[in-house]
Design an enzyme around this catalytic site. Structure first.
Site, PDB file in Angstrom:
ATOM      1  N   ASP A  25      -1.914  -0.901   5.716  1.00 13.25           N
ATOM      2  CA  ASP A  25      -2.385  -0.469   7.036  1.00 13.25           C
ATOM      3  C   ASP A  25      -3.903  -0.394   7.159  1.00 13.25           C
ATOM      4  O   ASP A  25      -4.423  -0.230   8.264  1.00 13.25           O
ATOM      5  CB  ASP A  25      -1.811   0.919   7.368  1.00 13.25           C
ATOM      6  CG  ASP A  25      -2.483   2.021   6.565  1.00 13.25           C
ATOM      7  OD1 ASP A  25      -3.110   2.911   7.169  1.00 13.25           O
ATOM      8  OD2 ASP A  25      -2.395   1.983   5.321  1.00 13.25           O
ATOM      9  N   ASP A  40      -0.166   5.119   0.975  1.00 13.90           N
ATOM     10  CA  ASP A  40      -0.423   6.096   2.033  1.00 13.90           C
ATOM     11  C   ASP A  40      -0.390   5.435   3.413  1.00 13.90           C
ATOM     12  O   ASP A  40      -1.025   4.396   3.636  1.00 13.90           O
ATOM     13  CB  ASP A  40      -1.783   6.760   1.824  1.00 13.90           C
ATOM     14  CG  ASP A  40      -1.827   7.597   0.556  1.00 13.90           C
ATOM     15  OD1 ASP A  40      -1.119   7.241  -0.408  1.00 13.90           O
ATOM     16  OD2 ASP A  40      -2.569   8.593   0.517  1.00 13.90           O
ATOM     17  N   ASN A  86      -8.842  -1.883   3.379  1.00 10.37           N
ATOM     18  CA  ASN A  86      -8.810  -2.206   1.953  1.00 10.37           C
ATOM     19  C   ASN A  86      -7.545  -2.979   1.550  1.00 10.37           C
ATOM     20  O   ASN A  86      -7.369  -3.326   0.383  1.00 10.37           O
ATOM     21  CB  ASN A  86      -8.933  -0.938   1.102  1.00 10.37           C
ATOM     22  CG  ASN A  86      -7.794   0.028   1.315  1.00 10.37           C
ATOM     23  OD1 ASN A  86      -7.265   0.169   2.411  1.00 10.37           O
ATOM     24  ND2 ASN A  86      -7.404   0.724   0.273  1.00 10.37           N
ATOM     25  N   ARG A  92     -14.962  11.544  -0.804  1.00  6.42           N
ATOM     26  CA  ARG A  92     -13.794  12.382  -0.511  1.00  6.42           C
ATOM     27  C   ARG A  92     -13.338  13.159  -1.740  1.00  6.42           C
ATOM     28  O   ARG A  92     -13.021  14.353  -1.653  1.00  6.42           O
ATOM     29  CB  ARG A  92     -12.651  11.513   0.020  1.00  6.42           C
ATOM     30  CG  ARG A  92     -12.858  11.028   1.442  1.00  6.42           C
ATOM     31  CD  ARG A  92     -11.759  10.096   1.902  1.00  6.42           C
ATOM     32  NE  ARG A  92     -11.844   8.800   1.247  1.00  6.42           N
ATOM     33  CZ  ARG A  92     -10.861   7.901   1.236  1.00  6.42           C
ATOM     34  NH1 ARG A  92      -9.710   8.173   1.811  1.00  6.42           N
ATOM     35  NH2 ARG A  92     -11.029   6.737   0.636  1.00  6.42           N
ATOM     36  N   ASP A 145       0.875  -1.165   0.000  1.00  3.80           N
ATOM     37  CA  ASP A 145       0.000   0.000   0.000  1.00  3.80           C
ATOM     38  C   ASP A 145       0.919   1.223   0.000  1.00  3.80           C
ATOM     39  O   ASP A 145       2.123   1.106   0.269  1.00  3.80           O
ATOM     40  CB  ASP A 145      -0.874  -0.042   1.264  1.00  3.80           C
ATOM     41  CG  ASP A 145      -1.688   1.217   1.452  1.00  3.80           C
ATOM     42  OD1 ASP A 145      -2.316   1.679   0.477  1.00  3.80           O
ATOM     43  OD2 ASP A 145      -1.693   1.756   2.574  1.00  3.80           O
ATOM     44  N   LYS A 199      -6.724  -4.585  -5.516  1.00  5.14           N
ATOM     45  CA  LYS A 199      -5.395  -4.840  -4.959  1.00  5.14           C
ATOM     46  C   LYS A 199      -5.112  -6.347  -4.925  1.00  5.14           C
ATOM     47  O   LYS A 199      -4.031  -6.802  -5.311  1.00  5.14           O
ATOM     48  CB  LYS A 199      -5.272  -4.251  -3.545  1.00  5.14           C
ATOM     49  CG  LYS A 199      -5.183  -2.734  -3.499  1.00  5.14           C
ATOM     50  CD  LYS A 199      -4.919  -2.255  -2.081  1.00  5.14           C
ATOM     51  CE  LYS A 199      -4.765  -0.744  -2.019  1.00  5.14           C
ATOM     52  NZ  LYS A 199      -4.294  -0.271  -0.709  1.00  5.14           N
ATOM     53  N   SER A 201      -2.130   1.314  -4.727  1.00  5.44           N
ATOM     54  CA  SER A 201      -2.620   2.334  -3.813  1.00  5.44           C
ATOM     55  C   SER A 201      -4.049   2.769  -4.117  1.00  5.44           C
ATOM     56  O   SER A 201      -4.426   2.912  -5.284  1.00  5.44           O
ATOM     57  CB  SER A 201      -1.691   3.553  -3.878  1.00  5.44           C
ATOM     58  OG  SER A 201      -2.219   4.628  -3.146  1.00  5.44           O
ATOM     59  N   GLY A 202      -4.793   2.997  -3.061  1.00 10.73           N
ATOM     60  CA  GLY A 202      -6.102   3.625  -3.193  1.00 10.73           C
ATOM     61  C   GLY A 202      -5.967   5.124  -3.333  1.00 10.73           C
ATOM     62  O   GLY A 202      -6.962   5.836  -3.406  1.00 10.73           O
ATOM     63  N   GLU A 220      -1.447  10.657   4.359  1.00  8.53           N
ATOM     64  CA  GLU A 220      -2.586  10.315   3.510  1.00  8.53           C
ATOM     65  C   GLU A 220      -2.686  11.446   2.490  1.00  8.53           C
ATOM     66  O   GLU A 220      -3.050  12.579   2.828  1.00  8.53           O
ATOM     67  CB  GLU A 220      -3.876  10.205   4.334  1.00  8.53           C
ATOM     68  CG  GLU A 220      -3.916   9.013   5.269  1.00  8.53           C
ATOM     69  CD  GLU A 220      -4.107   7.690   4.543  1.00  8.53           C
ATOM     70  OE1 GLU A 220      -4.680   7.693   3.430  1.00  8.53           O
ATOM     71  OE2 GLU A 220      -3.683   6.648   5.093  1.00  8.53           O
TER      72      GLU A 220
END
Length: 302
Positions: A251, A92, A254, A135, A90, A228, A179-180, A99
């Site tokens: 972390d 962030d 997701n 967001r 991941d 992912k 990454s999201g 983030e």
């Protein structure tokens, strides 16, 4: 069955902590065959044979009670432990300490709103795609022409991550960031750390007058938990890597699907709900400590 319990201290792992672990193991239905100091005052391997009727959850709880500031990672002692062919990270709060979406949101004074949604999403309280949409909508109107170049110098790489990536690359391991977050910065992180792949989301922009701004929407498929996981499987297949030789590090909620699919999943200083579900947890100060989980010692690393 032969297992290894790796003890990694959050700050220090000395004789007191190692002694407490040994006492718990002696009073449990396991046989300690040997131990190995991986790092003085930091990490130790305990090699054990676990009886078939051993309650693993109870054993872990006893160990956590005896040494609360130590991570204890239980895994089978096989060749797969060291032979890692692919690690998917991941970004962030894993490879970097921020983030990114909250950094962008600060420019529109909506950081608190975005942070609240992010926290709930990473705890698994919200669907990731829905939370991302909410967001990103709050970012609408932010000037985007120099956005990514402005953010790059502000990124703080997680302590130990450069050393971890360099060492695993020297072992022939493929490295990816899934990454999201957002692709421009994922690509930057990829180049900085010498990774092989980068996958993330794209923000849509539009021109208003002569100014480029964020539209409040994304473009293309969202990199969520399912994607992912699927990317980990795809990259493993493309590189001829057995899934048992793969690692997933993250972390948030997701990241759980790719942790569960991989041969070895690591929750890095993760959200509380994620720590309860993750295959293994690491809560130390350096991501390089993952190498102890793989069975490498300071002599091997340095």
């Amino acid at each position: 069955m032969s297992h290894v319990i790796t003890a990694i201290g959050h700050s220090v792992l000395g004789a007191t902590e190692n002694g407490a672990i040994s006492e718990v193991l002696k009073s449990s239905p396991v046989v300690v065959s040997s131990f190995k100091l991986l790092s003085r005052d930091k990490a130790t391997d305990f090699f054990v044979d676990i009886h078939a009727n051993t309650d693993i959850v109870e054993l872990r709880n006893k160990l956590k009670t005896a040494v609360p500031n130590v991570d204890l990672i239980l895994q089978e002692n096989t060749d797969f432990r060291k032979e890692k062919g692919l690690i998917v990270f991941d970004m962030d709060s894993t490879l970097i300490q921020q983030e990114v979406i909250e950094m962008i949101a600060a420019q529109a004074n909506v950081e608190d709103k975005v942070a609240e949604i992010t926290t709930r999403a990473m705890n698994g309280e919200l669907d990731f795609k829905q939370s991302l949409s909410e967001r990103v909508a709050l970012l609408k109107g932010i000037h985007s022409q120099t956005l990514w170049d402005d953010l790059k110098p502000q990124l703080s790489f997680t302590p130990g991550v450069r050393e971890l990536c360099k060492f695993m690359k020297s072992k022939g391991c493929k490295l990816a960031v899934c990454s999201g977050g957002f692709l421009p910065l994922a690509e930057y992180v990829k180049e900085e750390l010498g990774l092989d792949y980068a996958f993330a989301n794209l923000l849509k922009t539009e021109i208003v007058g002569d100014v480029e701004i964020l539209s409040g929407e994304t473009i293309g498929d969202i990199v969520d938990g399912e994607r992912k996981r699927d990317l980990l499987v795809r990259l493993a297949a493309e590189n001829g890597v057995d899934l048992r030789n793969t690692v997933a590090v993250g972390d948030g909620a997701n990241d759980l699907l790719m942790m569960e699919k991989s041969g070895f999943g690591v929750a890095w200083n993760a959200k509380p709900t994620v720590q309860l579900k993750a295959p293994a947890c690491l809560n130390s100060k350096s991501l390089k400590d993952v190498l102890y989980m793989f069975g490498y010692s300071d002599i091997d690393i340095n």
